[in-house]
Motif scaffolding. Structure first.
Motif, PDB file in Angstrom:
ATOM      1  N   PRO A   1       0.790  -1.234   0.000  1.00 29.95           N
ATOM      2  CA  PRO A   1       0.000   0.000   0.000  1.00 29.95           C
ATOM      3  C   PRO A   1       0.821   1.281   0.000  1.00 29.95           C
ATOM      4  O   PRO A   1       0.299   2.355   0.304  1.00 29.95           O
ATOM      5  CB  PRO A   1      -0.788  -0.130   1.309  1.00 29.95           C
ATOM      6  CG  PRO A   1       0.163  -0.833   2.227  1.00 29.95           C
ATOM      7  CD  PRO A   1       0.952  -1.784   1.361  1.00 29.95           C
ATOM      8  N   GLU A   2       2.100   1.201  -0.353  1.00 34.10           N
ATOM      9  CA  GLU A   2       2.972   2.371  -0.249  1.00 34.10           C
ATOM     10  C   GLU A   2       2.470   3.569  -1.050  1.00 34.10           C
ATOM     11  O   GLU A   2       2.633   4.725  -0.620  1.00 34.10           O
ATOM     12  CB  GLU A   2       4.399   2.007  -0.693  1.00 34.10           C
ATOM     13  CG  GLU A   2       5.148   1.099   0.267  1.00 34.10           C
ATOM     14  CD  GLU A   2       4.922  -0.385   0.010  1.00 34.10           C
ATOM     15  OE1 GLU A   2       5.670  -1.199   0.560  1.00 34.10           O
ATOM     16  OE2 GLU A   2       3.976  -0.730  -0.756  1.00 34.10           O
ATOM     17  N   VAL A   3       1.859   3.324  -2.226  1.00 36.76           N
ATOM     18  CA  VAL A   3       1.378   4.450  -3.024  1.00 36.76           C
ATOM     19  C   VAL A   3       0.299   5.242  -2.294  1.00 36.76           C
ATOM     20  O   VAL A   3       0.097   6.433  -2.566  1.00 36.76           O
ATOM     21  CB  VAL A   3       0.844   3.987  -4.403  1.00 36.76           C
ATOM     22  CG1 VAL A   3       1.975   3.448  -5.262  1.00 36.76           C
ATOM     23  CG2 VAL A   3      -0.272   2.963  -4.251  1.00 36.76           C
ATOM     24  N   CYS A   4      -0.374   4.618  -1.354  1.00 42.61           N
ATOM     25  CA  CYS A   4      -1.444   5.287  -0.615  1.00 42.61           C
ATOM     26  C   CYS A   4      -0.911   6.325   0.373  1.00 42.61           C
ATOM     27  O   CYS A   4      -1.675   7.164   0.854  1.00 42.61           O
ATOM     28  CB  CYS A   4      -2.299   4.258   0.130  1.00 42.61           C
ATOM     29  SG  CYS A   4      -3.104   3.055  -0.961  1.00 42.61           S
ATOM     30  N   VAL A   5       0.387   6.250   0.686  1.00 40.87           N
ATOM     31  CA  VAL A   5       0.992   7.235   1.590  1.00 40.87           C
ATOM     32  C   VAL A   5       2.075   8.039   0.876  1.00 40.87           C
ATOM     33  O   VAL A   5       2.943   8.639   1.499  1.00 40.87           O
ATOM     34  CB  VAL A   5       1.556   6.571   2.869  1.00 40.87           C
ATOM     35  CG1 VAL A   5       0.424   5.972   3.688  1.00 40.87           C
ATOM     36  CG2 VAL A   5       2.612   5.514   2.549  1.00 40.87           C
ATOM     37  N   GLY A   6       2.027   8.036  -0.460  1.00 38.79           N
ATOM     38  CA  GLY A   6       2.881   8.931  -1.225  1.00 38.79           C
ATOM     39  C   GLY A   6       4.258   8.431  -1.558  1.00 38.79           C
ATOM     40  O   GLY A   6       5.099   9.218  -2.015  1.00 38.79           O
ATOM     41  N   VAL A   7       4.504   7.127  -1.388  1.00 37.03           N
ATOM     42  CA  VAL A   7       5.811   6.594  -1.767  1.00 37.03           C
ATOM     43  C   VAL A   7       5.616   5.389  -2.685  1.00 37.03           C
ATOM     44  O   VAL A   7       4.664   5.348  -3.472  1.00 37.03           O
ATOM     45  CB  VAL A   7       6.675   6.252  -0.516  1.00 37.03           C
ATOM     46  CG1 VAL A   7       7.149   7.523   0.163  1.00 37.03           C
ATOM     47  CG2 VAL A   7       5.932   5.359   0.465  1.00 37.03           C
ATOM     48  N   MET A   8       6.487   4.419  -2.615  1.00 36.77           N
ATOM     49  CA  MET A   8       6.403   3.207  -3.419  1.00 36.77           C
ATOM     50  C   MET A   8       7.133   2.101  -2.679  1.00 36.77           C
ATOM     51  O   MET A   8       7.872   2.376  -1.719  1.00 36.77           O
ATOM     52  CB  MET A   8       7.043   3.431  -4.796  1.00 36.77           C
ATOM     53  CG  MET A   8       8.507   3.819  -4.735  1.00 36.77           C
ATOM     54  SD  MET A   8       9.272   3.962  -6.366  1.00 36.77           S
ATOM     55  CE  MET A   8       9.428   2.218  -6.799  1.00 36.77           C
ATOM     56  N   PRO A   9       6.963   0.834  -3.068  1.00 38.18           N
ATOM     57  CA  PRO A   9       7.715  -0.227  -2.410  1.00 38.18           C
ATOM     58  C   PRO A   9       9.214   0.028  -2.506  1.00 38.18           C
ATOM     59  O   PRO A   9       9.713   0.462  -3.550  1.00 38.18           O
ATOM     60  CB  PRO A   9       7.314  -1.483  -3.193  1.00 38.18           C
ATOM     61  CG  PRO A   9       5.953  -1.165  -3.729  1.00 38.18           C
ATOM     62  CD  PRO A   9       6.006   0.305  -4.066  1.00 38.18           C
ATOM     63  N   GLY A  10       9.918  -0.226  -1.412  1.00 43.92           N
ATOM     64  CA  GLY A  10      11.355   0.028  -1.395  1.00 43.92           C
ATOM     65  C   GLY A  10      12.181  -1.123  -0.864  1.00 43.92           C
ATOM     66  O   GLY A  10      13.395  -1.006  -0.741  1.00 43.92           O
TER      67      GLY A  10
END
Length: 256
Positions: free
Chosen positions: A129-138
Motif C-alpha cells: 500500500p505504499e502508493v497510498c501514503v505517497g511513496v512506493m515499495p522500497g
C-alpha cells in the motif's frame, strides 16, 4: 523486551517470532537490526536446517514504521541503509518459510517475499500500500512480486495498494499453501521438520542454484544445476540416501 523471539521447536528447526504486538509488528530500525542479526547467526549455524519466521495471529508484519521516517529527507533515508538488513535475509543459505497470519503489508509483504516458501492463512492480508501514503515499495516489492506472480497481478497490487486474502495470494502464486488461520504455524513447522530431516548439503545447494538460475539464461542455469548435481556424488549423504532407498530403510543423513 526482545523484538524477535527465537525458539527451536524441533531439531534443526529455528523459529523467529516478530514481537512488536502493540505496533502490529511494524518494521522499525531496531526490529530490522535484531532480525538481521538472527539471520546472520543462523546462516553460519550448522545445526540450522530450516528457519520459520512468523508474527502473531493478528499481524505477520504491518510494514515500515511510518512514525520513524515520516520527516526524513532523501539523504536521511539513504543513510538508514535498510537494504543491508534485507541482504542478510536474501543471502541466507538456509531454507526460510514464512508463516503468515493477519496482515503482511508493505515491508511485511516484502519480508514474506524473501522467504523460500510462504504458508498463508485463509484470512491473511497481503498488500503493497505504499502508493497510498505517497511513496512506493522500497524493499523489493516491485521486483520480487513481478518475478513471483507476473506483470499484471503485480501492477494491480502496487498501483492500487489494495489487499488480497491468503486464498487469493495462493491462487495467484504468491503463497505456496493456504490453510486455516489456526493451522498456519503448525503447517509451517511440519514442513520445516521435513526439510530439516533431509541432507543439508543437498538442500542448501538446491536452494542456491534455484535462486541463482532464476535470473540467468536457461543454458547457464542448466549448466550450474548439472555441475552441482555431479558434485553431490562426492558426499557421504548421497551414498547413504541411495543405499537406504535400495535397502528399503530410513536414511541417516550426517551432512557430509
Amino acid at each position: 523486551m526482545a523484538l524477535v523471539l527465537r525458539e527451536e521447536p524441533s531439531e534443526g528447526v529455528k523459529l523467529l517470532r516478530l514481537n512488536r504486538p502493540d505496533a502490529r509488528n511494524a518494521l522499525n530500525t531496531a526490529l530490522r537490526k535484531e532480525l538481521a542479526s538472527h539471520f546472520q547467526e543462523l546462516s553460519s549455524d550448522e545445526t540450522a536446517r530450516c528457519i520459520v519466521i512468523t508474527g502473531d495471529d493478528k499481524a505477520f508484519a504491518a510494514g515500515a514504521d511510518l512514525k520513524e521516517i515520516v520527516d526524513d529527507t532523501p539523504v536521511e533515508i539513504m543513510n538508514r541503509n535498510v537494504r543491508r538488513f534485507w541482504n542478510v535475509i536474501s543471502s541466507c543459505p538456509v531454507p526460510v518459510i514464512a508463516a503468515v497470519r493477519g496482515v503482511a503489508l508493505g515491508g511485511g509483504c516484502e519480508l514474506a517475499l524473501h522467504a523460500d516458501i510462504i504458508v498463508a492463512g485463509e484470512n491473511a492480508r497481503f498488500a503493497q500500500p505504499e502508493v497510498c501514503v505517497g511513496v512506493m515499495p522500497g524493499g523489493g516489492g516491485t521486483q520480487r512480486l513481478v518475478r513471483a506472480i507476473g506483470k499484471y497481478q503485480t501492477m494491480k497490487l502496487v498501483l492500487t495498494g489494495e489487499p488480497i486474502s491468503g486464498r487469493d495470494a495462493f491462487t495467484m502464486g504468491l503463497a505456496s499453501e493456504v490453510v486455516p488461520d489456526d493451522a498456519v504455524l503448525d503447517r509451517a513447522l511440519e514442513m520445516a521438520r521435513k526439510i530439516a530431516s533431509l541432507p543439508p548439503i543437498s538442500i542448501r545447494l538446491t536452494k542456491e542454484v534455484t535462486l541463482a538460475g532464476a535470473d540467468a539464461a536457461l543454458d547457464t542455469g542448466l549448466l550450474m544445476e548439472r555441475r552441482l548435481f555431479e558434485m553431490m556424488f562426492a558426499t557421504a549423504d548421497q551414498k547413504e540416501g541411495m543405499n537406504a532407498f535400495i535397502e528399503k530403510r530410513k536414511p541417516d543423513f550426517a551432512g557430509r
